[in-house]
Design a protein around this motif. Structure first.
Motif, PDB file in Angstrom:
ATOM      1  N   GLN A 194      41.776  48.209  44.677  1.00  0.00           N
ATOM      2  CA  GLN A 194      41.299  46.882  44.915  1.00  0.00           C
ATOM      3  C   GLN A 194      40.311  46.933  45.630  1.00  0.00           C
ATOM      4  OE1 GLN A 194      44.882  44.613  46.393  1.00  0.00           O
ATOM      5  NE2 GLN A 194      46.194  45.926  45.263  1.00  0.00           N
ATOM      6  N   THR A 244      36.303  46.043  46.620  1.00  0.00           N
ATOM      7  CA  THR A 244      35.404  44.760  46.241  1.00  0.00           C
ATOM      8  C   THR A 244      34.188  45.189  46.425  1.00  0.00           C
ATOM      9  OG1 THR A 244      35.982  44.325  48.520  1.00  0.00           O
ATOM     10  CG2 THR A 244      37.406  43.315  46.883  1.00  0.00           C
ATOM     11  N   GLN A 253      34.984  41.899  37.591  1.00  0.00           N
ATOM     12  CA  GLN A 253      34.418  40.480  37.343  1.00  0.00           C
ATOM     13  C   GLN A 253      33.038  40.694  37.705  1.00  0.00           C
ATOM     14  OE1 GLN A 253      37.242  39.143  40.640  1.00  0.00           O
ATOM     15  NE2 GLN A 253      38.567  40.369  39.384  1.00  0.00           N
ATOM     16  N   ASN A 271      38.090  44.955  41.954  1.00  0.00           N
ATOM     17  CA  ASN A 271      37.793  43.687  41.987  1.00  0.00           C
ATOM     18  C   ASN A 271      36.315  43.637  42.428  1.00  0.00           C
ATOM     19  OD1 ASN A 271      40.482  42.953  41.702  1.00  0.00           O
ATOM     20  ND2 ASN A 271      40.341  41.513  43.782  1.00  0.00           N
TER      21      ASN A 271
END
Ligand code: NAG
Ligand code: NAG
Ligand code: NAG
Ligand code: NAG
Ligand code: NAG
Ligand code: NAG
Ligand code: NAG
Ligand code: NAG
Ligand code: NAG
Ligand code: NAG
Ligand code: NAG
Ligand code: NAG
Length: 753
Positions: free
Chosen positions: A200, A202, A247, A222
């Motif tokens: 996860q 970022t 994303q 992410n």
């Protein structure tokens, strides 16, 4: 001078003695390690179990290596069936540089002792069950660190930059790690290979310096933001870049052209838009390009035809449409082309993609293609998987497709095809998968299908196929071995690809609880790919502990117009686990030979089968689901059904001639009335009065064994009085018996509460 030599000699001797003593200590630690592991793992043990006390030097033990001084520097305990918490004294092997504990089932947190193994240059803990925070910041000599597939969590940044100095390879995929990765690796000047996938993380996907790596993988995190052009300057060394399933947005920089060594570029499942960067065309060595599930649009750049080594190209689920472009027909190196889920409507022939000489896998599904299936496909002699499902093709299946001798998967399902299945299908001896569901096909199943010796998965659901099930058909799939063997030897293109998920989705038989786990496994793409590969290589779909042990083959003929009997040669279908014949016009007896199959699910509902349910059905000991509802079966339920220990779904409803007592033995005692609706002549044991003959194999009848209780007698009498006042025609008698049983079952249910 001599004295000096003497002193020097003594000094070296002391050193040697010290080494020997320390070597003894290494041996002592290994002895402790062995007994620790033996105590933890009483049954399955790895190579350490062979470590002998008699061995003079620990350096000769299996999995152990030493440095020049005879000290243990190398320890490999990978794949040694180690379970439970970690050994806590590795640091006493103070010359240890290489520690491999991968592919075991080590639990708990990272052992604090490991932090003291400061000499470690190689640490591999991958594929274990180690959780908690990740703190290896004291291991400043690490060059290779592999912690993938564990349960580590928390922020990875606490380890940086302290472990950076010599770090070259770091793999932490499939954990639960967090933290912004922007700038994280800036100080790691020797880094070349980074795998952060399935965590996860970022922040921005790439950082200044990513171009110095040879491989960067960060799929399924992410990561957000736009990738600036300056990310890929001249001299970019990247060979593999995979930032899929994040994303990321914006247009992808054309400066990727500076990464001239690139072999794999995977951008799928992001929000990249604009046009595909034409600069990709100057990367001559590019082999895999994954652009699926983005918003790329405009024309596919002509420059792509200069990618003369491109093998896998996926541009599914973007917004391309109209005619398939000719540039695609010019990338002659292509082995796999996936255009699924766009808005293409024509150009299959004019684009030249059917002439690509090396094409093995072509997926054009979920587009708007219409008209007749192109005859030109018949000359694609290298094709192995052809997926044209979910379009609007009409007309007949060209008999010329029988020339595609290498074909292993043919999926034409959910089109508008009509006419008969051509008998030429029987030429396809390598065919493993034939999906023709959801068309308007008619006529009979060609008997030649029995010549498809590899055909394990047949789905003809929802057509208008009529006539009998040809006895020859039961020869299909009898020997897929050679095809599987070929795929195992040469798993050539089965490497990249996201769209295979859709292929597997369609492979899964609809709404069968026994297969539900397959779908949940597919939720993560990595499993999905693995599953497709395993399917084509003939392995069980899951590496271990699959609830389905058998070959998992299936024949799905539901929702057609088939009539006549099931041929008794059905016993030949030993590789078929799922037989779905529901919603046809089949009749006659269920042949007792069916017991020679290795069925997991059998659905014969909504037909006109009659006669007794053969006793041998109880020998189908892998059976999990049995649906015989809406037929005309008669006689008693064979008590052998109780022996089906895996049976979790049973439906014999609406066979009004079934009679006698439902044996309450074994598994049969676990089903409620939902399994027996509309079977008025069936009767049930009362749980309050267990039958003394509960293991008796003879079908028992109501009255001889049944001892009604007072409540039951009351209901019986009341019902009887009510019915007595009615007229005595046979029908009323039947409904009386039915009412009686409904009442009985209600009582039984109340008691079970
Ligand atoms: C680790 O070493 C200590 C001595 O330093 C010893 O007491 C302990 O039992 C060892 N632990 C294991 C698991 O062998
Ligand atoms: C770590 O171990 C696994 C399984 O034994 C192996 O596949 C992998 O290549 C190793 N990782 C590295 C970086 O050597
Ligand atoms: C990852 O962490 C979240 C919360 O921190 C937790 O809900 C989830 O189960 C974890 N996943 C795994 C695979 O450990
Ligand atoms: C990652 O993104 C998902 C959905 O996009 C979100 O639910 C999750 O909380 C995010 N995790 C982190 C650590 O930001
Ligand atoms: C696409 O990425 C998102 C996260 O950005 C993830 O939740 C989703 O599962 C991915 N889709 C596929 C098909 O892997
Ligand atoms: C390659 O990188 C240089 C900077 O190092 C940049 O000026 C150039 O535009 C890049 N090439 C492409 C094709 O973008
Ligand atoms: C392909 O490369 C050649 C030179 O290698 C070049 O002349 C040609 O213009 C390129 N084609 C495209 C469409 O970029
Ligand atoms: C698909 O193509 C048709 C014409 O072929 C066009 O009318 C339609 O808007 C397109 N749909 C999308 C979603 O691009
Ligand atoms: C499918 O194609 C036929 C002509 O072959 C056409 O009449 C029909 O409208 C098309 N259906 C769809 C859903 O595009
Ligand atoms: C199937 O084809 C027929 C005739 O070609 C056409 O009338 C019909 O609309 C098509 N069905 C679908 C669902 O497109
Ligand atoms: C193919 O099937 C037909 C009909 O079942 C049979 O007569 C023929 O011998 C088979 N051919 C081969 C090559 O097996
Ligand atoms: C084990 C190892 O390779 N250590 C090196 C780590 O990096 C320093 C400085 O770059 C070297 O001096 C070590 O030899």
């Amino acid at each position: 001078m001599a004295a000096f030599h003497h002193i020097l000699g003594a000094f070296f001797q002391a050193l040697i003695i010290a080494e020997v003593i320390l070597g003894q200590s290494d041996r002592e630690v290994l002895r402790e390690l062995k007994s620790f592991l033996q105590a933890q793992n009483p049954i399955n043990r790895g190579a350490y179990d062979t470590w002998s006390e008699a061995e003079v030097s620990p350096c000769r033990l299996q999995g152990v290596g030493c440095d020049a001084a005879g000290r243990v520097s190398y320890l490999d305990l990978s794949s040694s069936s180690i379970a439970g918490p970690s050994f806590g004294n590795f640091s006493r092997l103070n010359r240890l540089t290489h520690l491999d504990l991968s592919a075991n089932s080590i639990t708990g947190q990272l052992h604090p002792d490991l932090k003291h193994c400061r000499g470690l240059q190689y640490l591999n803990l991958s594929s274990n069950l180690i959780g908690g925070a990740l703190d290896v910041s004291t291991l400043t000599n690490l060059r290779i660190l592999d912690l993938s597939q564990n349960r580590f969590q928390g922020d990875i940044r606490t380890n940086f930059p302290s472990i950076c100095r010599n770090l070259s390879v770091i793999a932490v995929s499939s954990n639960n790690l967090t933290g912004r990765i922007s700038g994280l690796f800036s100080g790691c000047s020797k880094l070349s290979d980074v795998d952060l996938s399935w965590n996860q993380f970022t922040g921005k996907a790439v950082w200044k310096g990513v171009e110095r790596l040879t491989r960067f993988t960060a799929t399924a995190n992410n990561l957000t933001g736009v990738i600036p052009s300056s990310t890929f300057p001249k001299g970019c060394k990247l060979q593999s870049l995979d930032i899929s399933s994040n994303q990321l947005s914006g247009s992808f920089p054309n400066s990727i052209a500076n990464c001239t060594s690139l072999k794999t570029l995977s951008l799928w499942n992001n929000s990249f838009g604009g046009s595909i960067p034409p600069g990709i065309g100057s990367i001559a060595g590019l082999e895999e390009l994954g652009l699926s599930s983005n918003q790329f649009h405009h024309k596919i750049p002509l420059e792509l035809m200069n990618c003369t080594n491109l093998k896998n190209l996926e541009i599914s689920r973007n917004t391309f449409g109209g005619e398939v472009q000719q540039v695609l027909g010019k990338i002659t190196s292509l082995k796999s082309l996936v255009l699924q889920g766009n808005n293409y409507s024509g150009g299959i022939v004019s684009s030249g993609i059917l002439q690509l000489p090396n094409l093995i896998y072509l997926d054009l599904s979920f587009n708007k293609f219409s008209g007749k299936l192109p005859n030109e496909i018949a000359s694609m002699t290298s094709i192995e998987s052809l997926v044209l499902a979910n379009n609007n093709f009409s007309g007949k299946i060209p008999p010329s497709y029988g020339r595609l001798l290498r074909l292993q998967a043919l999926d034409l399902s959910y089109n508008n095809l009509s006419g008969e299945i051509p008998p030429e299908i029987g030429n396809l001896a390598s065919l493993l998968l034939l999906m023709l569901a959801g068309n308007q096909l008619s006529g009979e199943i060609p008997r030649e299908i029995g010549n498809c010796t590899s055909l394990l998965w047949l789905n003809l659901v929802g057509n208008q196929i009529s006539g009998k099930i040809p006895p020859e058909m039961t020869n299909m799939g009898r020997n897929p071995g050679p095809t599987f063997a070929k795929n195992r030897r040469n798993p050539s293109l089965i490497k990249s690809a996201t769209s295979k998920c859709f292929a597997v989705y369609r492979w899964v038989p609809a709404s069968y609880p026994e297969f539900d786990f397959v779908e949940s496994m597919m939720m993560s793409q990595k499993n999905c790919l693995t599953m497709w590969n395993r399917l084509l290589m003939g392995y069980d779909i899951l590496p271990v502990s699959s609830p389905l042990r058998t070959a998992l083959g299936y024949v799905q003929l539901s929702g057609n117009l088939l009539s006549g009997e099931i041929p008794s040669t059905i016993s030949a279908m030993k590789n078929i686990s799922l037989l779905l014949l529901d919603g046809n016009r089949l009749s006659g007896h269920l042949p007792s030979e069916i017991s020679s199959m290795q069925l997991v699910a059998l659905n014969l509902s909504n037909n006109s089968f009659s006669g007794q349910i053969p006793f041998t059905v109880g020998h189908l000991n892998s059976l999990e689901s049995l649906d015989l509802s809406w037929n005309n079966f008669s006689g008693a339920l064979p008590s052998s059904l109780g022996e089906l220990s895996k049976l979790s779904t049973l439906n014999v409803s609406y066979n009004p001639l079934l009679s006698g007592e439902v044996p309450n033995t074994g598994q049969l005692s676990t089903f409620n009335e939902q399994s027996f609706l509309g079977d008025p002549l069936l009767s049930f044991h009362s749980p309050a009065a267990p039958s003394p003959h509960s293991n008796d194999n003879q079908p028992s009848t109501y009255g001889t064994e049944k001892h009604p209780t007072n409540e039951e007698i009351t209901v019986l009498v009341v019902t009887f009085l009510v019915c007595f006042s009615a007229t005595f025609v046979i029908r009323e008698l039947q409904s009386f018996v039915y009412l009686y049983h409904v009442a009985l079952r209600k009582i039984t249910n109340c008691r079970n509460l």
